[in-house]
Design an enzyme around this catalytic site. Structure first.
Site, PDB file in Angstrom:
ATOM      1  CD  GLN A   2      -2.721   1.162   2.517  1.00  0.00           C
ATOM      2  OE1 GLN A   2      -2.235   1.266   3.626  1.00  0.00           O
ATOM      3  NE2 GLN A   2      -4.020   1.045   2.313  1.00  0.00           N
ATOM      4  CE1 TYR A  84      -3.277   9.007   7.978  1.00  0.00           C
ATOM      5  CE2 TYR A  84      -4.495   7.088   7.212  1.00  0.00           C
ATOM      6  CZ  TYR A  84      -3.859   7.781   8.230  1.00  0.00           C
ATOM      7  OH  TYR A  84      -3.820   7.265   9.505  1.00  0.00           O
ATOM      8  N   GLY A 213      -8.997  -7.359   8.241  1.00  0.00           N
ATOM      9  CA  GLY A 213      -7.920  -6.554   8.807  1.00  0.00           C
ATOM     10  C   GLY A 213      -7.472  -7.108  10.139  1.00  0.00           C
TER      11      GLY A 213
HETATM   12  C1  LIG Z   1      -3.200  -2.075  13.701  1.00  0.00           C
HETATM   13  C2  LIG Z   1      -3.919  -1.700  12.459  1.00  0.00           C
HETATM   14  C3  LIG Z   1      -3.243  -1.008  11.444  1.00  0.00           C
HETATM   15  C4  LIG Z   1      -3.893  -0.635  10.277  1.00  0.00           C
HETATM   16  N1  LIG Z   1      -3.186   0.010   9.290  1.00  0.00           N
HETATM   17  C5  LIG Z   1      -3.808   0.299   8.120  1.00  0.00           C
HETATM   18  C6  LIG Z   1      -3.081   0.886   7.040  1.00  0.00           C
HETATM   19  O1  LIG Z   1      -1.870   1.147   7.126  1.00  0.00           O
HETATM   20  N2  LIG Z   1      -3.744   1.133   5.895  1.00  0.00           N
HETATM   21  C7  LIG Z   1      -5.077   0.832   5.744  1.00  0.00           C
HETATM   22  O2  LIG Z   1      -5.632   1.060   4.662  1.00  0.00           O
HETATM   23  N3  LIG Z   1      -5.790   0.300   6.736  1.00  0.00           N
HETATM   24  C8  LIG Z   1      -5.189   0.016   7.907  1.00  0.00           C
HETATM   25  N4  LIG Z   1      -5.920  -0.568   8.927  1.00  0.00           N
HETATM   26  C9  LIG Z   1      -7.363  -0.804   8.712  1.00  0.00           C
HETATM   27  C10 LIG Z   1      -7.612  -2.204   8.151  1.00  0.00           C
HETATM   28  O3  LIG Z   1      -6.978  -2.347   6.899  1.00  0.00           O
HETATM   29  C11 LIG Z   1      -9.113  -2.468   7.950  1.00  0.00           C
HETATM   30  O4  LIG Z   1      -9.635  -1.613   6.955  1.00  0.00           O
HETATM   31  C12 LIG Z   1      -9.880  -2.262   9.241  1.00  0.00           C
HETATM   32  O5  LIG Z   1      -9.206  -2.869  10.338  1.00  0.00           O
HETATM   33  C13 LIG Z   1     -11.311  -2.819   9.130  1.00  0.00           C
HETATM   34  O6  LIG Z   1     -11.299  -4.200   8.848  1.00  0.00           O
HETATM   35  P1  LIG Z   1     -11.522  -5.288  10.029  1.00  0.00           P
HETATM   36  O7  LIG Z   1     -12.848  -4.983  10.666  1.00  0.00           O
HETATM   37  O8  LIG Z   1     -11.490  -6.618   9.299  1.00  0.00           O
HETATM   38  O9  LIG Z   1     -10.395  -5.134  10.995  1.00  0.00           O
HETATM   39  C14 LIG Z   1      -5.279  -0.941  10.108  1.00  0.00           C
HETATM   40  C15 LIG Z   1      -5.964  -1.640  11.121  1.00  0.00           C
HETATM   41  C16 LIG Z   1      -5.307  -2.012  12.280  1.00  0.00           C
HETATM   42  C17 LIG Z   1      -6.084  -2.777  13.333  1.00  0.00           C
END
Ligand SMILES: Cc1cc2nc3c(=O)[nH]c(=O)nc-3n(C[C@H](O)[C@H](O)[C@H](O)COP(=O)(O)O)c2cc1C
Length: 255
Positions: A2, A84, A213
């Site tokens: 990314q 961002y 995520g």
């Molecule tokens: C520790 C952590 C770091 C993350 N870093 C990013 C990131 O760098 N870029 C991004 O697009 N999303 C990031 N996310 C968001 C996840 O990609 C995802 O969109 C979000 O957690 C929702 O999905 P989930 O409910 O399956 O966790 C991050 C999430 C967590 C928990």
């Protein structure tokens, strides 16, 4: 890999140069960010990019794409979500420009479309470039009254490019349904999914794939666990976004 640019979500304690962070407009994002040196700090006041500087910022996304491909990645994702820089250009609350990059929807999507074009040229193929968006997400002080028309226009504009995928983050405003209809290519949805709901969404053709995520973070062998219907480790929110390996690489795999 990314590729992201934080834009106005920045603090001088996290930067090696003294200049103000750049943004579409000089609008400070409400809220605080973590700095290792000074703990939580309010986001810095950004300065508005000059019109003549924008091609240089887009060229940085292209260079980052070339670097990622040279390092051996199969493809790159433009991070146009979560407040961002690209998301700041899309947003009527963060983007108050009166030139070709602000105002109308057509102008607010311009930075993202031009950045994608530059990344596609750098990657050598549109099939090596994806994009993530989060319509309606208020994280990092994005406060659009009516975000959907902007993202529908963006989805329609980029459909013909045949990207690797468009990844829409579920934020509770139903954008994943609207954009599925507006977008002609491979479509990914993420945000709070569990296995059964993910399978159902794919069966019902609401998405071509589902993104995990925090579940993946907590389960390094998530695919195996899904295949075997094994229990999952719970993600520990206390170690989200903290420095060090804890909460990133120390969740146990099944033996
Ligand atoms: C520790 C952590 C770091 C993350 N870093 C990013 C990131 O760098 N870029 C991004 O697009 N999303 C990031 N996310 C968001 C996840 O990609 C995802 O969109 C979000 O957690 C929702 O999905 P989930 O409910 O399956 O966790 C991050 C999430 C967590 C928990």
């Amino acid at each position: 890999m990314q590729i992201m640019h934080v834009g106005r979500i920045a603090h001088s304690a996290n930067r090696t140069i003294p200049d103000a962070p750049i943004a579409p407009s000089a609008v400070r994002a409400a809220g605080q960010m973590w700095t290792d040196a000074q703990g939580m700090q309010p986001n810095d006041m950004p300065r508005a990019l000059e019109l003549a500087e924008i091609p240089g910022v887009i060229a940085e996304f292209a260079q980052a794409t070339r670097n990622a491909m040279a390092a051996g990645f199969d493809g790159v994702e433009l991070h146009a979500a979560s407040g961002y820089l690209p998301n700041q250009f899309l947003s009527s609350s963060a983007n108050r420009r009166t030139d070709a990059y602000g105002g109308s929807i057509e102008n607010r999507i311009r930075f993202v479309v031009e950045t994608l074009n530059a990344m596609i040229a750098a990657a050598g193929s549109s099939g090596k470039v994806g994009m993530k968006v989060s319509p309606g997400m208020k994280f990092n002080d994005i406060n659009d009254e009516d975000p959907l028309p902007t993202f529908i226009a963006l989805a329609k504009a980029i459909g013909p490019k045949k990207l690797a995928y468009l990844h829409v983050m579920r934020t509770g405003i139903g954008s994943e349904t609207t954009l599925r209809a507006a977008y002609s290519g491979a479509f990914l949805v993420g945000g709070g999914f569990k296995k059964a709901e993910a399978n159902q969404a794919i069966e019902e053709k609401r998405a071509d794939a589902i993104v995990f995520g925090s579940t993946y973070l907590a389960n390094p062998d998530l695919v195996k666990r899904f295949k075997n219907d094994s229990p999952l480790n719970a993600p520990d929110q206390a170690t989200f976004y903290t420095p060090g390996a804890k909460g990133y690489t120390d969740y146990p795999a099944l033996v």
